[in-house]
Scaffold this motif. Structure first.
Motif, mmCIF file in Angstrom:
data_model
loop_
_atom_site.group_PDB
_atom_site.id
_atom_site.type_symbol
_atom_site.label_atom_id
_atom_site.label_comp_id
_atom_site.label_asym_id
_atom_site.label_seq_id
_atom_site.Cartn_x
_atom_site.Cartn_y
_atom_site.Cartn_z
ATOM 1 N N PHE A 4 38.567 -15.577 -33.515
ATOM 2 C CA PHE A 4 39.250 -16.687 -34.189
ATOM 3 C C PHE A 4 39.872 -16.313 -35.526
ATOM 4 C CE2 PHE A 4 36.721 -20.420 -32.114
ATOM 5 C CZ PHE A 4 37.601 -20.399 -31.043
ATOM 6 N N GLY A 5 39.396 -15.250 -36.160
ATOM 7 C CA GLY A 5 39.854 -14.922 -37.506
ATOM 8 C C GLY A 5 38.849 -15.351 -38.550
ATOM 9 N N PRO A 6 39.223 -15.295 -39.839
ATOM 10 C CA PRO A 6 38.297 -15.573 -40.942
ATOM 11 C C PRO A 6 37.649 -16.955 -40.843
ATOM 12 C CG PRO A 6 40.321 -14.591 -41.779
ATOM 13 C CD PRO A 6 40.562 -14.900 -40.332
ATOM 14 N N ILE A 7 36.342 -16.987 -41.075
ATOM 15 C CA ILE A 7 35.584 -18.237 -41.029
ATOM 16 C C ILE A 7 35.850 -19.045 -42.301
ATOM 17 C CG2 ILE A 7 33.267 -19.247 -40.996
ATOM 18 C CD1 ILE A 7 32.389 -16.652 -39.485
ATOM 19 N N TYR B 87 18.702 -20.928 -41.313
ATOM 20 C CA TYR B 87 19.702 -21.289 -42.321
ATOM 21 C C TYR B 87 19.989 -20.112 -43.248
ATOM 22 C CZ TYR B 87 19.823 -26.370 -41.385
ATOM 23 O OH TYR B 87 20.013 -27.601 -40.832
ATOM 24 N N VAL B 88 18.936 -19.383 -43.598
ATOM 25 C CA VAL B 88 19.120 -18.205 -44.456
ATOM 26 C C VAL B 88 19.989 -17.165 -43.748
ATOM 27 C CG1 VAL B 88 17.941 -16.272 -45.564
ATOM 28 C CG2 VAL B 88 16.972 -18.572 -45.717
ATOM 29 N N TYR B 89 19.678 -16.872 -42.488
ATOM 30 C CA TYR B 89 20.442 -15.867 -41.746
ATOM 31 C C TYR B 89 21.893 -16.310 -41.554
ATOM 32 C CZ TYR B 89 15.730 -14.185 -40.539
ATOM 33 O OH TYR B 89 14.435 -13.749 -40.567
ATOM 34 N N GLY B 90 22.090 -17.608 -41.249
ATOM 35 C CA GLY B 90 23.454 -18.107 -41.096
ATOM 36 C C GLY B 90 24.240 -18.009 -42.381
ATOM 37 N N THR B 91 23.601 -18.355 -43.496
ATOM 38 C CA THR B 91 24.263 -18.266 -44.801
ATOM 39 C C THR B 91 24.566 -16.819 -45.162
ATOM 40 O OG1 THR B 91 23.116 -20.276 -45.504
ATOM 41 C CG2 THR B 91 24.046 -18.903 -47.237
ATOM 42 N N MET B 92 23.650 -15.912 -44.859
ATOM 43 C CA MET B 92 23.905 -14.481 -45.100
ATOM 44 C C MET B 92 25.146 -14.013 -44.348
ATOM 45 S SD MET B 92 20.218 -12.581 -44.870
ATOM 46 C CE MET B 92 19.044 -12.593 -46.240
ATOM 47 N N ALA B 93 25.218 -14.347 -43.067
ATOM 48 C CA ALA B 93 26.347 -13.921 -42.248
ATOM 49 C C ALA B 93 27.659 -14.511 -42.755
ATOM 50 C CB ALA B 93 26.108 -14.324 -40.794
ATOM 51 N N ALA B 94 27.618 -15.780 -43.164
ATOM 52 C CA ALA B 94 28.830 -16.420 -43.677
ATOM 53 C C ALA B 94 29.272 -15.795 -44.996
ATOM 54 C CB ALA B 94 28.583 -17.920 -43.852
ATOM 55 N N LEU B 95 28.337 -15.632 -45.936
ATOM 56 C CA LEU B 95 28.686 -15.083 -47.254
ATOM 57 C C LEU B 95 29.207 -13.649 -47.153
ATOM 58 C CD1 LEU B 95 25.887 -16.371 -49.662
ATOM 59 C CD2 LEU B 95 28.317 -16.915 -49.722
ATOM 60 N N LYS B 96 28.646 -12.887 -46.242
ATOM 61 C CA LYS B 96 29.096 -11.504 -46.063
ATOM 62 C C LYS B 96 30.593 -11.446 -45.789
ATOM 63 C CE LYS B 96 28.307 -7.476 -43.062
ATOM 64 N NZ LYS B 96 27.476 -6.940 -41.938
ATOM 65 N N ARG B 97 31.099 -12.465 -45.111
ATOM 66 C CA ARG B 97 32.517 -12.492 -44.753
ATOM 67 C C ARG B 97 33.362 -13.288 -45.744
ATOM 68 N NH1 ARG B 97 29.087 -11.545 -41.051
ATOM 69 N NH2 ARG B 97 29.684 -10.077 -39.391
ATOM 70 N N MET B 98 32.763 -14.249 -46.393
ATOM 71 C CA MET B 98 33.517 -15.077 -47.332
ATOM 72 C C MET B 98 33.684 -14.415 -48.702
ATOM 73 S SD MET B 98 31.875 -18.848 -46.487
ATOM 74 C CE MET B 98 32.162 -19.671 -44.914
ATOM 75 N N LYS B 99 32.695 -13.632 -49.130
ATOM 76 C CA LYS B 99 32.726 -13.064 -50.479
ATOM 77 C C LYS B 99 33.947 -12.178 -50.724
ATOM 78 C CE LYS B 99 29.364 -12.014 -53.109
ATOM 79 N NZ LYS B 99 28.167 -11.414 -53.748
ATOM 80 N N PRO B 100 34.338 -11.283 -49.803
ATOM 81 C CA PRO B 100 35.535 -10.465 -50.066
ATOM 82 C C PRO B 100 36.800 -11.302 -50.251
ATOM 83 C CG PRO B 100 34.240 -9.515 -48.290
ATOM 84 C CD PRO B 100 33.661 -10.864 -48.563
ATOM 85 N N LYS C 48 31.023 -17.732 -60.809
ATOM 86 C CA LYS C 48 32.336 -18.401 -60.755
ATOM 87 C C LYS C 48 33.014 -18.148 -59.409
ATOM 88 C CE LYS C 48 33.106 -18.484 -65.773
ATOM 89 N NZ LYS C 48 31.710 -18.132 -66.103
ATOM 90 N N SER C 49 32.222 -18.230 -58.381
ATOM 91 C CA SER C 49 32.692 -17.948 -57.030
ATOM 92 C C SER C 49 33.582 -19.060 -56.495
ATOM 93 C CB SER C 49 31.487 -17.765 -56.096
ATOM 94 O OG SER C 49 31.897 -17.624 -54.749
ATOM 95 N N GLY C 50 34.509 -18.680 -55.655
ATOM 96 C CA GLY C 50 35.341 -19.657 -54.972
ATOM 97 C C GLY C 50 34.681 -20.220 -53.731
ATOM 98 N N ILE C 51 33.506 -19.697 -53.384
ATOM 99 C CA ILE C 51 32.757 -20.191 -52.229
ATOM 100 C C ILE C 51 31.930 -21.394 -52.658
ATOM 101 C CG2 ILE C 51 31.039 -19.596 -50.474
ATOM 102 C CD1 ILE C 51 31.851 -16.613 -51.059
ATOM 103 N N ARG C 52 31.881 -22.399 -51.817
ATOM 104 C CA ARG C 52 31.130 -23.611 -52.135
ATOM 105 C C ARG C 52 30.029 -23.832 -51.098
ATOM 106 N NH1 ARG C 52 33.264 -22.642 -56.050
ATOM 107 N NH2 ARG C 52 34.860 -23.794 -57.209
#
Length: 341
Positions: free
Chosen positions: A83-86, A120-133, A179-183
């Motif tokens: 699908f591309g970036p989450i 929830y921790v594992y899901g958040t880890m996987a999401a942040l790994k891709r969102m942070k860059p 000051k992350s753009g991730i919410r």
């Protein structure tokens, strides 16, 4: 002058085969999102895929046990490959055991905690790994009034939801510091008419039921959708019962302990006789091979409501504050006018 079409939102929903997760997937699909559906049950996943596609979205079903970090990481990678970036990750998946604490085994306690909290921790880890860059993205943690207020017969579930609440607050502080753009935001739910009460592991003499008042899963889904669109708020409360419970717990927790000791056992059991052969999904999905699709709704449609005025109020604090300020000004002017008579 033509405008460039906006790319479809990429959304991951865990626990998407039934209940709140299923209704949330439907809500995102209705606005054309690409929805990745993470769950264990084959029949439920197939039904959820059909729902998403029928409503105008694109579906990707990935059989995933949220208690396994390797499976969660592989699922996230597969989503972005297809699908591309989450854009949005919604953690919903959970399980429970309805029984007094002394009747729950250590293995069952561990399983509930691994799914509800560590999932929830594992899901958040996987999401942040891709969102942070990309420094962009939203994570929605679906919680419960029981994240603040424990009730009898659900010690494992309440403990895991309290853990999610603490995790959410700590992570939010870190993102704000950076000051992350991730919410990240959390949605605290009331009792919802989901299939969990049809498949939960229960050792109660009568069938488990949600504590009234009961809300339909679509109410919960609308709240999740709004939170994903407005993630600046740290949390949202859904339902008047959630608001009342959390306020009472903040003001008089000891009194609430005694009230729940008197009412918490009977209010969580239906009057129907217990079916000794009812399925349980703690270790294996109830909607797996040989099972059926439970859909988003449980067995309490005749007692559940699809409306929540409190949810609207929770989403419109600014409007309410403005209205209250207007009433204060009007009252002040009126009092002044009377004083000049």
């Amino acid at each position: 002058m033509s405008s460039t079409p906006q790319a479809a939102q990429v959304v991951v929903v865990t626990g998407a085969s039934g209940g709140i997760g299923r209704a949330t997937a439907q809500a995102f699909a209705a606005r054309g999102a690409k929805v990745a559906l993470l769950a264990r049950g084959e029949a439920g996943l197939a039904g959820a895929c059909a729902d998403v596609e029928r409503l105008g979205g694109q579906a990707l079903a990935i059989s995933t046990d949220m208690a396994d970090p390797d499976q969660v990481e592989a699922a996230a990678s597969h989503v972005e490959d297809v699908f591309g970036p989450i854009d949005v990750w919604v953690n919903v998946a959970f399980t429970s055991v309805f029984a007094p604490f002394t009747e729950i085994t250590a293995e069952e306690y561990k399983r509930v905690t691994e799914v509800n909290y560590l999932g929830y921790v594992y899901g958040t880890m996987a999401a942040l790994k891709r969102m942070k860059p990309r420094d962009a993205g939203t994570i929605v943690q679906v919680g419960s009034a029981l994240a603040y207020r424990g009730i009898p017969l659900q010690t494992a579930y309440c403990g895991s939801k309290h853990a999610v609440q603490g995790f959410h607050e700590a992570l939010r502080c870190e993102l704000l510091h950076d000051k992350s753009g991730i919410r990240t935001t959390m949605v605290q739910m009331p009792a919802v008419n989901t299939p969990q009460f049809d498949w939960v592991l229960s050792r109660l003499p009568k069938p488990a039921q949600p504590v009234p008042p009961i809300y339909e899963p679509e109410v919960a889904a609308r709240a999740v959708l709004y939170a994903a669109d407005h993630p600046g708020r740290r949390e949202y409360w859904v339902g008047g019962s959630t608001m009342g419970t959390l306020i009472a717990n903040a003001v008089a927790p000891g009194l609430l302990d005694r009230y729940l000791a008197r009412t918490g056992f009977s209010s969580q059991q239906d009057d129907r006789p217990q079916d000794p052969g009812h399925p349980t999904n703690l270790w294996e999905p109830a909607d797996g091979k040989g099972g059926h699709d439970y859909t988003a709704h449980g067995s309490f449609d005749d007692r559940a409501t699809n409306r929540s005025p409190q949810l609207w109020a929770s989403q419109h604090h600014g409007v309410l504050a403005l209205g209250a300020a207007g009433l204060v000004v009007a009252a002040t002017v009126l009092a002044g006018a009377r004083g000049r008579r």
